[in-house]
Scaffold this active site. Sequence first.
Site, PDB file in Angstrom:
ATOM      1  N   CYS A  41       3.130  -0.446 -12.269  1.00 23.47           N
ATOM      2  CA  CYS A  41       3.497   0.791 -12.986  1.00 23.47           C
ATOM      3  C   CYS A  41       4.584   0.468 -14.008  1.00 23.47           C
ATOM      4  O   CYS A  41       5.618   1.132 -14.077  1.00 23.47           O
ATOM      5  CB  CYS A  41       3.935   1.891 -12.013  1.00 23.47           C
ATOM      6  SG  CYS A  41       5.330   1.441 -10.979  1.00 23.47           S
ATOM      7  N   LYS A  85      -3.673   4.813  -2.990  1.00 25.51           N
ATOM      8  CA  LYS A  85      -4.825   4.012  -3.431  1.00 25.51           C
ATOM      9  C   LYS A  85      -5.719   3.645  -2.253  1.00 25.51           C
ATOM     10  O   LYS A  85      -6.943   3.631  -2.361  1.00 25.51           O
ATOM     11  CB  LYS A  85      -4.348   2.751  -4.160  1.00 25.51           C
ATOM     12  CG  LYS A  85      -3.572   3.047  -5.433  1.00 25.51           C
ATOM     13  CD  LYS A  85      -3.098   1.762  -6.098  1.00 25.51           C
ATOM     14  CE  LYS A  85      -2.036   2.031  -7.140  1.00 25.51           C
ATOM     15  NZ  LYS A  85      -0.762   2.504  -6.572  1.00 25.51           N
ATOM     16  N   ALA A 137       0.777  -1.241   0.000  1.00 22.24           N
ATOM     17  CA  ALA A 137       0.000   0.000   0.000  1.00 22.24           C
ATOM     18  C   ALA A 137       0.813   1.298   0.000  1.00 22.24           C
ATOM     19  O   ALA A 137       0.304   2.330  -0.404  1.00 22.24           O
ATOM     20  CB  ALA A 137      -0.949   0.006   1.199  1.00 22.24           C
TER      21      ALA A 137
END
Length: 450
Positions: free
Chosen positions: A387, A271, A266
Amino acid sequence: MTNGINTRELILQILLEIEEEGKHSHIAIRNALSKYQFLPRQERAFITRVCEGTLEYRILIDYIIDSYSKVSVDKMKPVIREILRSAVYQIRFMDSVPDSAVCNEAVKLAQRKGFYSLKPFVNGVLRTIAREWKNLKLPSREENPVRYLSVRYSMPETLVNRWLEDYGEEKTEKILTDFLTEKPITVRCRTHKYPQKEIYESLVDQGVEVKPAPYLPYAYEISNYNHILALDAFIQGKIQVQDVSSMLVAEIADPQKGDYVIDMCAAPGGKSLHIADKMGDYGTVDARDISQYKVNMIEENIHRTDCINVQAHVMDATVFDVDSELKADVVLADVPCSGYGVIGKKPEIKYRVTAQKQEEIVILQRTILDNAAEYVKPGGVLVFSTCTIAKEENEENMLWFMNNHPFKLESIDPYLPEELHSETTALGYLQLLPGVHKTDGFFIAKFRRK
């Protein structure tokens, strides 16, 4: 020189930390600037620009140096190499600094670092480059397109080759161009708590330039400010720094009020907070990461935004957590990846690529996905994201996952703006490419447990 701090010496120190010690560029630059907070805005901007630019254009810079130096870049002592690289960046890309000043400062710096005997060498190479670089031709595109693209856009040939194979020449060149294009910071407005107009006015009142970001109505691109930490909207938790690609994860996850959500990797928490905001103050987001350092980053964001339905825990995503089995309505697996989609923000990534690292990262991702699958309730959702733009980490892992777990892909069109609808989003996944789309490179897939 400000307060006894030599700006170019500081630049050299940062570049050596990145090159020789393997530090991340954004962290090395941030640490140096927070250590010398008294530096005027102009000098801070100069340090940041020279460090980032020298890194971004390293392959082109080395090509220029090797064209005019008797000693090749890879045979130079690290200190001399970084002095020359940062000087060539200034000569080639910064009109505001006179070439003569760049050469003089580089020679002085070499002497200060104990390389008195190399002063004539540094001086000779830089003065020749200052005189001649405009006449230097790039490698021929016709004879060797990979070498041309590599030097022109400062991207290692291995990556150029991969992307030509995966995406073709036109898309590859768009990706390469985008990585060298400076972009504003993107922020998400926390519109469930604060009117967007109020957030906009707060930013503008502090002299910030604010533009709508692409794809999502509550996102802004902001520029022309000194430090994010000095903005009232940030201090008061009205905005969260986050790329639009990352915001799309919460849109696609589509959490419902009262859901229990696990975010497995996280930090820094963007997010998790977005998902929590989408649920109002209901439900729970269990934001996990591997170290106390990372969990502290999440907690900082929780406190700043006063987000009451997010809890942060130290937990290794590769270790199965029996207590979470079949408990979650939504699991986010934003797994560690090669990061090729954010090379524009972290240019050192491109120089640290190896085939072995690539293989190891795919194995790590699969271990995390195996665990993630076990935490999802029947009928629940798993959102897998990275990503990167590497197919073996994205599409190939997605197919592997479906072959090994009782999940099916679910169309993500309902959660996306019209312009992102495509044949892949109807199937259940989205590959964003820098320069092709208006975001970082990012991959998102949505699975539902059967």
